[in-house]
Design an enzyme around this catalytic site. Structure first.
Site, short mmCIF file in Angstrom:
data_model
loop_
_atom_site.label_atom_id
_atom_site.label_comp_id
_atom_site.label_asym_id
_atom_site.label_seq_id
_atom_site.Cartn_x
_atom_site.Cartn_y
_atom_site.Cartn_z
N ASP A 59 49.78 44.05 43.86
CA ASP A 59 48.37 44.36 44.02
C ASP A 59 48.24 45.79 44.53
O ASP A 59 49.18 46.58 44.51
CB ASP A 59 47.74 43.35 45.00
N ARG A 69 39.33 41.15 35.38
CA ARG A 69 38.36 40.35 36.13
C ARG A 69 37.01 40.30 35.42
O ARG A 69 36.41 39.26 35.27
CB ARG A 69 38.20 40.88 37.55
N ASP A 128 38.19 35.98 43.14
CA ASP A 128 38.54 35.78 44.55
C ASP A 128 38.07 34.43 45.06
O ASP A 128 37.22 34.33 45.96
CB ASP A 128 37.95 36.90 45.38
N ASP A 188 41.15 45.58 37.37
CA ASP A 188 40.34 44.94 38.41
C ASP A 188 39.17 45.83 38.79
O ASP A 188 39.11 47.01 38.42
CB ASP A 188 41.25 44.67 39.63
N GLU A 240 33.61 45.51 37.16
CA GLU A 240 32.28 45.01 36.80
C GLU A 240 31.29 46.12 36.41
O GLU A 240 30.39 45.81 35.62
CB GLU A 240 31.72 44.17 37.96
#
Length: 958
Positions: free
Chosen positions: A425, A623, A639, A541, A544
């Site tokens: 990560d 994501r 998450d 990630d 959005e």
């Protein structure tokens, strides 16, 4: 006293507020009549305060009728009041509308009788407690459209069969700004099962999503006599009805329903649906079958840990319906602007978007699997993943150092847990910046990745969407190159890169993936990283896109894009909450339009980069998602929390993504946020072993939760469940091939296989791999059994091989702490392979067949096989595709493709469940061979076959 009563009436009803002076000044007699009428109405109002709706409604009718009949006589030339009154609908139009068919005419807060009347709508608040509330809960609308409400009329049109073309001309105005004066409507046949209805501005080009790009861009069929649907248009005002020809079921009826509005920033269409069995409209944390009791689903991609009633990471304005007949259809509303989708108990649906156009596709099925296949024709089919990606993955945000990463990697392998891919990560990066690694805490990362590769394993790093925007000139190439190429999203006010803040230490800017130059920019940046360490895939990630500010650091300016008249029910209340300002500029337009497509944009660029860098199949997990995302990448559900509820809700989440053609999907096993427990992680590892994408991952402020860290029980469960997964990987890989080739689901709900069994329609606590393997997880604490619905069929217990014919009811199954119940459907042939520690090792083993006969002693199945990693294997013909079938005690193979390079593909063992005893001979290609028969299990075993699957074979028994 009369004056006081008059004031009370005005205050309570608001309909006459501000207009009493006109009554007095124009006609004293009318004023006296009004006072008398008010006295009567006051009695009704006192009654209504005691919750007597019928008397209140009578008083409303009296008032409404009086105002309509006296508006011209008593109010003279008071233009504003006459306009308001002219919009009041006839009483009968309001009376005849059932509560369940009331479509909200005032979705914003603060509705009043006057504001409702100004929209020409009916006023009848069922729940009086809503008055004074800032945010009124969604329920029966108290301001709703009358039956004949319409602001458009046809100017001309033509219709031939199911094709329609016409123009709607604005004849009145909605409450919203800039109603389109002219709307073009086109209905066109895509094929016999797909109809498209498009409504747009013929005078000015409006935004339409540039994705998905149709992968098979054949022109639509313009003439067809075999269509399975029938289109009827209302030739007076907007509205259309779509029927299923075979049984005349109305699948979508928007005639005389709700309010059709096409304003610049408010698009709305409503329709009555045939049933409550509705699925889709993602991404949301919800049961598989949606609740139609006044539910709102907001589509606006957001960095939001999954909770109920919240817009999450992806937007998929598509739904599937199971009709009462057992047939199925689906609808795509191809619009990427922020929107609310409302379900109400008629049942009915409302699409309410703040931009773009109406572009609707109707898929007639007629079974749910066919609906999804038809959907894939429009949005594209999913990518074929590399074989190694089907193995188990392990990650944590918070390893902190390479040493800790290596420690977890080593202990997982040492425990004998099947394991293929190690991830890192954010903490592997230098200053949280993309395309770097921390040369202190992760000093020997390149060497570690080489070691991973030497074990036949793989490595995937995180890549965030944003780029650091504050490093000194010449110190961070991705920013310097981005500025030089002018490929960052721009601030509308300054025309410079839009600046926000994510994980980067000071500030963040975002690549504009709609800019044609950005794809090559991303290729260069990812190539630079690959030259440093040889990663095998990408984890994208925060796309959005997420922003720790609400727009800019000091917020967004007041403008129509960031503050439209209507804002969907977004968590946070404003469009820019935790993302960019809506007036930020992309190459293709404003962020206002393109927000929901940012993640797929990044996936496209990443996919392109990986193909060119590695010259192998790309593997990407993202994501953020949008329509057509599965063609480029997979998804994880974000998450989630370490809770039993999130364990349970992960099942509908992965099932729904399969509907959206994103079969490579999984949830963070054992949960991401919060501390898991041994009991929870134990059952979650069992379920997660049967996610299409199987990865354990958690946050930096939680306990360690890799299987070894959780102790002996979790180790035992993990080994057992993952060993079964690796055994069945050839079957799972074949399912992914069928998804890639035909648009089928990989995991699917029970009703997909049993659409005529209505008892399966709301099952989302168990599911299937393909048509053959039923997964029945334990989803509650302290449970050693699980209740499952088994449709009418012969089923086999995977562990005992015992069969029984289920009667289409619930059964209680044993579920010891280390076991997840699994059932094999009779009539199935599953290709398998002896499992090993990695997919690299297991692929060296020979293949086997696991066969479960049905009650007629027949079975069928197939195998797709290639080298598991090369680009375009199917397109190049470098594969083996074999069909298997059993009839009359004979197993035969039929090879569809034979030129699988020059490699032999060996089938070494076959086990057949449900074979009756008294077998005396077994023949392979007419040559008798040795066999074993287990009387207790009714199982026939033949081993050491050495069959080259490139050649057809037969196996018979007597």
């Amino acid at each position: 006293m009369c004056a006081k009563r008059t004031q009370q009436f005005v205050a309570r009803n608001m309909f006459l507020n501000g207009h009493l002076k006109y009554i007095i000044s124009y006609n004293f007699l009318s004023f006296i009549m009004c006072l008398i009428l008010l006295g009567v109405i006051i009695l009704f109002i006192n009654t209504i305060e005691k919750n007597n709706e019928n008397l209140w409604h009578t008083s409303y009718k009296l008032t409404n009728a009086y105002l309509v009949t006296t508006k011209k006589e008593n109010f003279g030339n008071n233009t504003s009041f006459n306009i308001a009154l002219s919009e009041v609908p006839e009483v009968t139009q309001c009376d005849i509308i059932p509560v369940t068919l009331r479509f909200d005419c005032h979705p914003e807060d603060g509705a009043s009788r006057l504001s409702c009347a100004s929209r020409g709508c009916c006023w009848n608040p069922i729940n009086k407690k809503v008055f004074g509330m800032k945010h009124v809960p969604l329920n029966v609308p108290y301001c709703y459209y009358p039956r004949d409400w319409s602001i458009y009329k046809y100017e001309n049109f033509s219709k031939e069969g199911n094709e329609f073309s016409g123009f709607l001309k604005l004849s009145n105005s909605s409450f919203y700004k800039d109603d389109l004066t002219l709307v073009k409507i086109e209905a066109s046949i895509v094929d016999d099962f797909i109809l498209r209805v498009k409504m747009y501005d013929p005078l000015k080009k409006r935004y339409e999503p540039p994705w998905p790009i149709r992968t098979d861009p054949k022109p639509f069929v313009h003439k067809s006599i075999n269509t399975k649907y029938k289109l009827e248009m209302d030739e007076i005002k907007p509205g259309f009805t779509i029927y299923r020809v075979s049984d005349n079921t109305v699948i979508f009826n928007s005639i005389n329903v709700g309010g059709f509005i096409f304003a610049d920033q408010f698009l709305q269409i409503s329709a009555v649906l045939p049933t409550h069995n509705i699925y889709g409209i993602g991404e949301h944390k919800t049961n598989l079958k949606l609740n139609t009791n006044w539910q709102s689903f907001t589509l606006f991609n957001k960095d939001q840990p999954p909770i109920e009633n919240a817009n999450l990471y992806g937007s998929h304005p598509f739904y599937l319906i199971m009709e009462n007949s057992g047939q199925s259809h689906g609808v795509l509303f191809l619009n990427s602007n922020a929107m609310d989708v409302i379900l109400q108990p008629s049942p009915a649906i409302t699409f309410r978007s703040i931009g773009g156009i109406f572009d609707m596709y109707f898929f007639l099925g007629s079974n749910p699997a066919d609906v999804i296949k038809q959907y894939s024709k429009i949005i594209g089919k999913p990518f074929l993943p590399p074989y190694w990606s089907l193995g188990f993955h392990l990650c944590r945000y918070g390893y902190g150092t390479l040493e800790k990463t290596r420690e977890v990697w080593n202990r997982t392998r040492a425990a004998g847990i099947p394991f293929d891919t190690q991830w890192n990560d954010l903490d592997y990066m230098d200053k949280n910046n993309d395309f770097t690694y921390n040369s202190d805490k992760f000093k020997n990362l390149p060497q570690f990745i080489n070691e991973i590769h030497s074990k036949g394993m793989h490595y995937i790093p995180l890549i965030d969407a944003g780029i650091s925007g504050s490093d000194s000139n010449g110190t961070y190439l991705p920013y310097d190159e981005g500025v030089k190429e002018d490929i960052f999203i721009k601030d509308e006010a300054t025309d410079k890169p839009f600046v926000g803040k994510v994980w980067n230490l000071i500030s963040t800017v975002w690549p504009d993936f709609t800019n044609p130059k950005t794809q090559n920019y991303y290729l260069r940046m990812m190539s630079n990283m690959y030259n440093i360490f040889k990663y095998d895939g990408a984890w994208i990630d925060m796309n959005e896109p997420s922003n720790f500010y609400n727009g800019r650091k000091n917020g967004c300016s007041r403008n129509e894009l960031d503050y439209p008249k209507y804002i969907p029910n977004i968590i946070g209340g404003t469009l820019a909450t935790q993302t960019l300002c809506m007036n930020a500029k992309h190459y293709l337009g404003f962020h206002y339009d393109l927000h929901n497509t940012y993640g797929i944009n990044q996936a496209i660029a990443t996919n392109y980069a990986l193909i060119n860098i590695r010259q192998k199949r790309p593997f990407i997990i993202s994501r953020s998602t949008w329509v057509g995302h599965g063609y480029y990448a997979g998804h994880w559900t974000g998450d989630i929390y370490s809770s039993w509820d999130d364990l349970k809700m992960s099942i509908p989440a992965i099932l729904l993504m399969n509907f959206y053609q994103i079969p490579m999907v999984g949830a963070d096993i054992c949960g991401f946020n919060g501390n898991t427990t041994t009991a929870l992680c134990n059952r979650w590892m069992q379920l997660g072993a049967f996610y299409p994408f199987s990865r354990n991952h958690n946050s930096d402020d939680t306990i360690e939760q890799d299987p070894v860290a959780m102790g002996d029980l979790v180790i035992k469960s993990s080994k057992r469940a993952l060993t079964i997964r690796y055994l069945l990987l050839p079957y799972l890989y074949t399912l992914f091939f069928r998804a890639h080739k035909f648009g089928e689901t990989v995991v699917r709900p029970v009703f997909f296989e049993f659409p005529n069994d209505s008892a399966t329609y709301d099952i989302d606590t168990q599911y299937l791999w393909g048509s053959s393997l039923m997964i029945i997880p334990v989803l509650e604490d302290n449970k050693m059994t699980v209740t499952a619905y088994l449709p009418r069929q012969l089923w086999y217990n995977f562990y005992t091989k015992k069969s029984f014919f289920a009667l289409g009811k619930n059964y209680t199954l044993n579920a010891p702490l280390d076991t997840i119940p699994l059932m094999i459907r009779g009539g199935s042939i599953l290709p398998t392979q002896k499992p090993a520690a990695t997919t690299t090792s297991s692929r060296k083993n020979s293949l086997e067949l696991l066969i479960a006969l049905d009650h007629t002693k027949k079975a069928s199945g197939e195998l797709y096989w290639d080298d598991g990693d090369s680009l375009y294997s199917f397109e190049k013909g470098q594969f083996l595709w074999i069909l298997f079938g059993i009839d009359n005690s004979t197993l035969t193979s039929s090879t569809i493709k034979k030129n699988f390079m020059d490699e032999k593909v060996i089938l070494d063992a076959i086990q057949i469940w449900g074979v009756m005893p008294n077998i005396s001979h077994v023949f392979l290609n007419d040559h008798e061979i040795e066999f074993e028969y287990n009387v207790k299990e009714n199982c026939l075993n033949v081993n050491s076959l050495k069959i080259d699957l490139r050649k057809n074979f037969s196996l018979a028994w007597k």
